[in-house]
Scaffold this motif. Structure first.
Motif, short mmCIF file in Angstrom:
data_model
loop_
_atom_site.label_atom_id
_atom_site.label_comp_id
_atom_site.label_asym_id
_atom_site.label_seq_id
_atom_site.Cartn_x
_atom_site.Cartn_y
_atom_site.Cartn_z
N ALA A 72 0.53 -1.34 0.21
CA ALA A 72 0.27 -0.07 -0.15
C ALA A 72 0.93 1.29 0.00
O ALA A 72 1.51 1.52 0.85
N GLN A 73 0.37 2.17 -0.84
CA GLN A 73 1.11 3.56 -0.88
C GLN A 73 -0.25 4.52 -0.49
O GLN A 73 -0.87 4.88 -1.17
N PRO A 74 -0.30 5.45 0.90
CA PRO A 74 -1.04 5.83 0.80
C PRO A 74 -0.24 7.84 0.03
O PRO A 74 0.03 7.77 0.37
N ARG A 75 -1.49 8.11 -0.42
CA ARG A 75 -1.04 9.79 -0.73
C ARG A 75 -1.93 10.53 -0.25
O ARG A 75 -3.52 10.00 -0.54
N LEU A 76 -1.95 11.98 0.13
CA LEU A 76 -2.80 13.15 0.24
C LEU A 76 -3.33 13.29 -0.54
O LEU A 76 -2.89 13.97 -1.35
N VAL A 77 -4.68 12.88 -1.04
CA VAL A 77 -5.09 13.08 -2.81
C VAL A 77 -6.17 14.75 -2.87
O VAL A 77 -6.57 15.70 -3.67
N ASP A 78 -6.50 15.05 -1.77
CA ASP A 78 -8.01 16.05 -1.58
C ASP A 78 -8.68 16.48 -0.48
O ASP A 78 -8.44 15.54 0.68
N LEU A 79 -8.96 17.22 0.07
CA LEU A 79 -9.63 17.57 0.93
C LEU A 79 -10.97 18.28 0.53
O LEU A 79 -10.49 19.64 -0.10
N VAL A 80 -12.30 17.11 0.76
CA VAL A 80 -13.40 17.98 0.46
C VAL A 80 -14.81 17.79 1.89
O VAL A 80 -14.51 16.80 2.76
N ARG A 81 -15.54 18.00 1.17
CA ARG A 81 -16.72 17.74 2.21
C ARG A 81 -16.99 16.55 2.64
O ARG A 81 -17.04 15.73 1.46
N ALA A 82 -17.78 16.07 3.45
CA ALA A 82 -17.91 14.57 3.75
C ALA A 82 -18.99 13.88 2.27
O ALA A 82 -18.91 13.08 1.61
N GLY A 83 -19.84 15.49 2.76
CA GLY A 83 -21.37 15.04 1.54
C GLY A 83 -20.68 14.48 0.35
O GLY A 83 -21.46 13.81 -0.28
N GLY A 88 -23.64 7.75 1.33
CA GLY A 88 -24.56 7.96 2.29
C GLY A 88 -24.67 8.93 3.16
O GLY A 88 -25.43 9.48 4.22
N LEU A 89 -23.73 10.17 2.89
CA LEU A 89 -23.41 11.14 3.47
C LEU A 89 -23.88 12.60 2.38
O LEU A 89 -23.18 13.57 2.64
N GLY A 90 -24.57 12.18 1.10
CA GLY A 90 -25.12 13.12 0.31
C GLY A 90 -26.19 14.16 0.60
O GLY A 90 -26.20 14.05 1.93
N PRO A 91 -26.93 14.67 0.09
CA PRO A 91 -28.49 15.49 -0.08
C PRO A 91 -28.65 15.09 0.52
O PRO A 91 -29.09 13.80 -0.18
N GLY A 92 -29.80 15.44 1.14
CA GLY A 92 -31.27 14.91 1.98
C GLY A 92 -30.58 13.89 3.50
O GLY A 92 -31.56 13.51 3.82
N GLU A 93 -29.84 13.59 3.08
CA GLU A 93 -29.16 12.82 3.93
C GLU A 93 -28.84 13.09 5.52
O GLU A 93 -28.18 13.63 5.78
N ARG A 94 -29.19 12.22 5.77
CA ARG A 94 -28.93 12.83 7.40
C ARG A 94 -28.41 11.33 8.30
O ARG A 94 -28.60 10.22 8.88
N ARG A 95 -27.50 11.70 8.07
CA ARG A 95 -26.94 10.14 8.97
C ARG A 95 -25.33 11.06 9.05
O ARG A 95 -24.46 11.91 8.19
N ILE A 96 -24.92 10.28 10.49
CA ILE A 96 -23.86 10.62 11.65
C ILE A 96 -22.44 9.53 11.42
O ILE A 96 -23.13 8.30 12.29
N LEU A 97 -21.34 9.75 10.91
CA LEU A 97 -20.73 8.60 11.42
C LEU A 97 -19.83 9.03 12.83
O LEU A 97 -19.86 9.58 13.34
N HIS A 98 -19.70 7.84 13.44
CA HIS A 98 -18.90 7.74 14.80
C HIS A 98 -18.08 6.69 15.61
O HIS A 98 -17.51 5.95 14.79
N SER A 99 -16.86 6.51 16.46
CA SER A 99 -15.94 6.24 16.36
C SER A 99 -16.19 4.85 16.72
O SER A 99 -17.69 4.60 17.68
N GLY A 100 -15.61 3.56 16.62
CA GLY A 100 -15.81 2.54 17.10
C GLY A 100 -16.95 1.02 16.56
O GLY A 100 -17.48 1.79 15.85
N PRO A 101 -17.11 0.17 17.23
CA PRO A 101 -18.04 -0.55 16.80
C PRO A 101 -19.69 0.25 16.69
O PRO A 101 -19.91 0.53 17.17
N PRO A 102 -20.88 -0.50 16.02
CA PRO A 102 -22.23 -0.20 15.68
C PRO A 102 -22.36 0.13 17.13
O PRO A 102 -22.06 -0.56 18.57
N ILE A 103 -23.33 1.33 17.25
CA ILE A 103 -23.77 1.11 19.10
C ILE A 103 -24.35 1.66 19.11
O ILE A 103 -25.10 2.37 17.98
N GLU A 104 -26.12 1.52 19.69
CA GLU A 104 -27.12 2.66 19.44
C GLU A 104 -27.58 3.71 20.48
O GLU A 104 -26.46 3.82 21.53
#
Length: 407
Positions: A72-83, A88-104
């Protein structure tokens, strides 16, 4: 035998903690190993697992996964808005990502819930903190792990649609990974803070700073991260707790890039002042780099290679290359750190954050022996530093006195 009992009693206790406590009460020295029968004491399943040790099929699968990780060769290619970059984070989506495994939502720790409520306010989905918490609890906002979207986030790990994210591409395989911006020290969203000043900083990071840094990243002459990270390790970083060298090396590249831009000088000066004043700035980029490398090793049938380690303040979760999207979870460790006067470990959330992706990748705790400043601070000597994730990032949960790990 008699000579043995004439000496001071030193015991290794395996299993029940109560036996160890009794030995300590009697004046003995005891090392307790927490152990339980594997496979939930299912003898047949336990035997099946035992026979997999040294299985040539597993060894071959691990070699394939490991070779992909090394390539693997990681390269910093951009800085953009998550959506704009993440499904799953595009227009009209109400979704927030969090750290760790799934949790309610009801099961989340305080810092993660506070950060999610702050992100809802940041997105403008609610007008007050109470309304934001009610919205999160209602199920109207999807709450999902960063790792399930090719992303990582430190501490609470919050990524919402409008937030900027670093884009790191593994040029050897084409897979991409994402991470949010590092907010600096003090009151920040990743610790669960959601006051007006925290949100104001986020808006600046998502506004003028985003515009400036996007231009800087897109104008980089050298965006390869592996050589930069290797150089930082030689300069004393371990790329989890200590990112001072890596942040300085990146700062030089960003500055040179911005010198050739036509952006307003005030915006450039303020952005560079923020980067220069934040020794942890590179952490989020290193996390995305590590995610891109371990993701390259994922999806190899039969491989037991660990590709994810993550914590949500309640549970610690891992993923293996050969088991797809399945999470394996156990209770997260309590945080044995330094606290403000009047606070103890009972007041803090348990281990929290996706930053253990650095240890998954072989950095952080695995590289701590090569980082004299960290070894001196945490204690011990290089020969004593065992390569174990538990030895490094125990968590950063408030109200720990310092900003990062076991400080």
């Amino acid at each position: 035998m008699k000579k043995l009992f004439d000496q001071g009693l030193k015991v290794v206790n395996v299993g029940l903690q109560g036996f160890a406590a009794n030995i300590t009460a009697a004046g003995g020295q005891v090392t307790n190993l927490t152990w339980a029968p594997p496979a939930g004491a299912d003898a047949a399943l336990g035997w099946t697992l035992a026979t997999l040790v040294g299985d040539p099929r597993v060894e071959q699968a691990n070699r394939i996964a490991y070779d992909r990780y090394l390539a693997a060769q990681p390269r910093l290619v951009d800085l953009v808005r998550a959506g704009d970059a993440m499904a799953g984070l595009g227009p009209g989506e109400r979704r927030i990502l969090h750290s760790g495994p799934p949790i309610e939502w009801p099961d989340m720790c305080g810092p993660q819930r506070g950060a999610i409520a702050g992100a809802i306010l940041y997105e403008g989905w609610a007008e007050s903190l109470d309304a934001a918490e009610q919205l999160a609890g209602s199920g109207a906002v999807a709450l999902e792990p960063c790792h399930e979207h090719g992303a990582v986030g430190p501490m609470a790990g919050i990524i919402s649609p409008s937030m900027p994210v670093w884009v790191v591409e593994n040029t050897a395989a084409g897979n991409r990974a994402f991470c949010n911006l590092n907010e600096g020290l003090g009151k920040v969203l990743r610790f669960g803070a959601n006051s007006p000043d925290v949100l104001d900083r986020l808006r600046w990071l998502g506004g003028d700073f985003f515009t400036t840094m996007q231009a800087a990243v897109r104008g980089l002459v050298d965006a390869d991260l592996k050589p930069l990270m290797a150089q930082a390790l030689h300069m004393g970083d371990e790329l989890h707790n200590r990112n001072a060298a890596a942040s300085a090396l990146l700062f030089k590249r960003l500055t040179l890039s911005l010198l050739g831009s036509d952006l307003p000088s005030d915006a450039i000066r303020r952005a560079l002042e923020f980067v220069a004043g934040n020794d942890h700035f590179f952490l989020n980029i290193s996390m995305a780099a590590c995610k891109s490398m371990t993701d390259a090793a994922a999806g190899v049938p039969g491989s037991s290679m660990v590709t994810v380690m993550a914590r949500n303040g309640v549970n610690f979760g891992v993923k293996l290359s050969g088991t797809g999207d399945q999470w394996f979870q156990a209770p997260a460790n309590p945080v044995d750190g330094l606290y403000f006067p009047g606070y103890t470990v009972d007041d803090a959330a348990a281990d929290l954050g996706d930053s253990a992706i650095t240890e998954t990748n072989g950095l952080g705790g695995f590289a701590m022996a090569a980082s004299p400043a960290i070894v001196q601070f945490v204690g011990g000597t290089p020969p004593m530093r065992r390569p174990t994730a538990a030895a490094c990032c125990r968590s950063h949960s408030a109200p720990i006195r310092h900003s990062h790990c076991r400080r």
